[in-house]
Design an enzyme around this catalytic site. Structure first.
Site, mmCIF file in Angstrom:
data_model
loop_
_atom_site.group_PDB
_atom_site.id
_atom_site.type_symbol
_atom_site.label_atom_id
_atom_site.label_comp_id
_atom_site.label_asym_id
_atom_site.label_seq_id
_atom_site.Cartn_x
_atom_site.Cartn_y
_atom_site.Cartn_z
ATOM 1 N N HIS A 1 50.891 37.532 54.920
ATOM 2 C CA HIS A 1 52.028 38.427 54.696
ATOM 3 C C HIS A 1 52.730 38.753 56.016
ATOM 4 C CE1 HIS A 1 50.619 38.865 50.719
ATOM 5 N NE2 HIS A 1 50.167 40.102 50.728
ATOM 6 N N CYS B 1 46.114 44.991 50.767
ATOM 7 C CA CYS B 1 46.303 44.072 51.898
ATOM 8 C C CYS B 1 47.513 44.445 52.764
ATOM 9 C CB CYS B 1 46.421 42.637 51.404
ATOM 10 S SG CYS B 1 47.549 42.431 50.023
HETATM 11 N N1 LIG Z 1 44.496 37.675 47.169
HETATM 12 C C1 LIG Z 1 44.581 38.644 48.054
HETATM 13 O O1 LIG Z 1 45.162 38.490 49.130
HETATM 14 C C2 LIG Z 1 43.975 39.981 47.799
HETATM 15 C C3 LIG Z 1 44.012 40.909 48.826
HETATM 16 C C4 LIG Z 1 43.428 42.159 48.631
HETATM 17 C C5 LIG Z 1 42.846 42.432 47.432
HETATM 18 N N2 LIG Z 1 42.830 41.514 46.437
HETATM 19 C C6 LIG Z 1 42.178 41.880 45.176
HETATM 20 O O2 LIG Z 1 41.007 41.085 45.006
HETATM 21 C C7 LIG Z 1 40.822 40.813 43.627
HETATM 22 C C8 LIG Z 1 40.761 39.314 43.406
HETATM 23 O O3 LIG Z 1 41.926 38.703 43.882
HETATM 24 P P1 LIG Z 1 42.055 37.122 44.080
HETATM 25 O O4 LIG Z 1 43.359 36.950 44.743
HETATM 26 O O5 LIG Z 1 40.844 36.558 44.693
HETATM 27 O O6 LIG Z 1 42.166 36.634 42.543
HETATM 28 P P2 LIG Z 1 41.809 35.212 41.913
HETATM 29 O O7 LIG Z 1 41.976 34.120 42.893
HETATM 30 O O8 LIG Z 1 42.575 35.148 40.654
HETATM 31 O O9 LIG Z 1 40.236 35.342 41.567
HETATM 32 C C9 LIG Z 1 39.765 36.204 40.575
HETATM 33 C C10 LIG Z 1 38.244 36.163 40.541
HETATM 34 O O10 LIG Z 1 37.792 37.111 39.581
HETATM 35 C C11 LIG Z 1 36.863 36.470 38.704
HETATM 36 N N3 LIG Z 1 36.872 37.065 37.386
HETATM 37 C C12 LIG Z 1 37.908 37.149 36.514
HETATM 38 N N4 LIG Z 1 37.477 37.704 35.341
HETATM 39 C C13 LIG Z 1 36.151 37.964 35.504
HETATM 40 C C14 LIG Z 1 35.148 38.516 34.682
HETATM 41 N N5 LIG Z 1 35.406 38.915 33.410
HETATM 42 N N6 LIG Z 1 33.887 38.623 35.151
HETATM 43 C C15 LIG Z 1 33.597 38.207 36.401
HETATM 44 N N7 LIG Z 1 34.502 37.669 37.245
HETATM 45 C C16 LIG Z 1 35.765 37.554 36.799
HETATM 46 C C17 LIG Z 1 37.378 35.044 38.639
HETATM 47 O O11 LIG Z 1 36.338 34.218 38.135
HETATM 48 P P3 LIG Z 1 36.683 32.885 37.254
HETATM 49 O O12 LIG Z 1 37.040 31.820 38.236
HETATM 50 O O13 LIG Z 1 35.393 32.639 36.555
HETATM 51 O O14 LIG Z 1 37.804 33.257 36.357
HETATM 52 C C18 LIG Z 1 37.682 34.810 40.124
HETATM 53 O O15 LIG Z 1 36.498 34.547 40.801
HETATM 54 C C19 LIG Z 1 41.976 41.516 42.897
HETATM 55 O O16 LIG Z 1 41.540 42.802 42.530
HETATM 56 C C20 LIG Z 1 43.031 41.616 43.954
HETATM 57 O O17 LIG Z 1 43.927 42.675 43.728
HETATM 58 C C21 LIG Z 1 43.372 40.278 46.590
#
Ligand SMILES: NC(=O)c1ccc[n+]([C@@H]2O[C@H](COP(=O)([O-])OP(=O)(O)OC[C@H]3O[C@@H](n4cnc5c(N)ncnc54)[C@H](OP(=O)(O)O)[C@@H]3O)[C@@H](O)[C@H]2O)c1
Length: 378
Positions: free
Chosen positions: A286, A173
């Site tokens: 950010h 990001c």
């Molecule tokens: N947040 C950002 O700004 C951002 C920006 C760029 C990239 N990312 C990337 O995007 C990804 C997710 O980030 P996020 O911020 O959205 O995290 P988050 O809010 O913690 O969400 C994580 C997601 O992953 C799912 N998950 C976890 N374990 C799993 C499994 N074993 N099988 C299937 N689904 C599973 C969770 O489902 P449950 O609810 O069922 O646990 C939830 O839907 C990460 O790789 C992060 O680095 C995030």
């Protein structure tokens, strides 16, 4: 916006998105029943749909009227069975398994690197085109790392309907937000060296981090010790070096992503990049201070004009009113905002510029960028 208003995160409403209530099905309220469901359109899957990025995928798909004939909502076993309403239709979240990708044309992944590593190749083998938000494949030389406004050609030839699966990586990001502003200037004057300092929001660490910041803020104001589960130290009314692991060279992984991904996206292994990444107690979006050194001369007026005309960029640069980009102003917005555009007086002539950039990293830094990539697959 489908479900979020400009400043919704200032109230507790922002958390509704992340706390599905079995009685009321609160996720992505059907503001209208859109025409996106189309028989000839691709079938899509959202992996990690319950997370911060997953929820934003739904908002962006809805806002952009992305065409699809079916949509699968996938998350972990914990979320299996949750009911969501999206664009007037009811969906049940399914547990992610290898069978989840049968018949899926495009899968938008945001469930963390280990899930991407495990299930990305499985999906590709089934003919699915995976757009991955994690860092799992970004530096793989066979995987395009794409910002549509910057290097769309990197994914040339990858299309839905060919029956061939593929992986495409969404950059980090902070890299996306930085390069949205730096690339138009780089194209004109060629960046020799870039120094980036970030001020990163809670939302970058996911839905649970946003909840923790809100909780801690209440606790500190109430004179209670803050709950520290996501981050090791107090986040409310504080700031600290990014929580990514620190490497042997003293940089943390977040900083090295800015270095390596910039080189790959610009296809310039010689560009010098250094970064310091900091978490600040901002809920969403950010900010980045960027210092640029150019090979060729570029004065600040020309730079401002270039940025005004750059796709996906808005200039907020009002010196008289001292009005420049803020995380609040860009939250839930598509465009990256640039201001404080000024000649770097420490450099000779017009070969250096300082700029200040803000972008909603869940949106342009993640979900929007990925959906733009998906649009280029059609
Ligand atoms: N947040 C950002 O700004 C951002 C920006 C760029 C990239 N990312 C990337 O995007 C990804 C997710 O980030 P996020 O911020 O959205 O995290 P988050 O809010 O913690 O969400 C994580 C997601 O992953 C799912 N998950 C976890 N374990 C799993 C499994 N074993 N099988 C299937 N689904 C599973 C969770 O489902 P449950 O609810 O069922 O646990 C939830 O839907 C990460 O790789 C992060 O680095 C995030």
């Amino acid at each position: 916006m489908a479900a979020i208003t400009q400043n919704s995160f200032l109230s507790s409403n922002h958390l509704q998105l992340f706390k599905p209530n079995s009685k009321t099905k609160p996720i992505i309220a059907p503001t209208s029943v859109r025409m996106s469901l189309q028989e000839t359109a691709p079938s899509i899957a959202v992996v990690g749909v319950t997370g911060a990025v997953g929820q934003e995928f739904l908002s962006v798909l809805s806002d952009r009227d992305f065409p699809y004939r079916s949509i699968k909502m996938l998350a972990s076993k914990r979320s299996s069975g949750k009911q969501y309403t999206f664009q007037g239709h009811d969906y049940t979240v399914e547990e992610l398994t290898e069978e989840s990708f049968n018949g899926v044309d495009i899968a938008l992944f945001s469930a963390g690197g280990s899930i991407s590593k495990q299930f990305g190749p499985v999906a590709v083998n089934k003919g699915t085109i995976v757009v991955d938000n994690s860092s799992a494949f970004r530096m793989d030389e066979n995987v395009p790392l794409v910002i549509p406004e910057v290097n769309p050609d990197a994914m040339k030839g990858i299309k839905v309907g060919t029956g061939k699966g593929a992986l495409i990586a969404n950059p980090n990001c902070s890299t996306i937000i930085c390069l949205m502003a730096a690339t138009p200037l780089h194209r004109r004057a060629k960046v020799l060296r870039m120094v980036v300092s970030t001020y990163q929001a809670a939302s970058g660490a996911g839905a649970a981090a946003m909840e923790e910041l809100e909780l801690q803020t209440r606790e500190v104001l109430d004179g209670k010790p803050p709950t520290c589960q996501i981050f090791k130290q107090q986040y409310a009314f504080n700031l600290f070096s990014h929580n990514a692991p620190v490497l042997e060279n003293g940089y943390n992984e977040e900083e090295m992503k800015l270095v390596k991904e910039t080189r790959k996206i610009w296809n310039d292994m010689n560009v010098k990049v250094t970064a310091t990444c900091i978490r600040v107690p901002v809920m969403r979006a950010h900010a980045e201070s960027i210092n640029l050194q150019f090979v060729n001369s570029l004065d600040e007026h020309t730079a401002r004009d270039i940025l005004k005309n750059a796709p996906g960029v808005v200039v907020i640069d009002d010196r008289v009113s001292n009005h420049f980009p803020t995380p609040l102003e860009v939250s839930n917005k598509d465009d990256v905002a640039v201001g404080r555009i000024r000649r770097d007086m420490s450099q000779e002539g017009n070969n250096g510029l300082d700029i200040f950039v803000c972008g909603d990293q869940i949106r342009k830094g993640a979900a929007l960028n990925a959906v733009q990539i998906a649009e280029m697959l059609l």
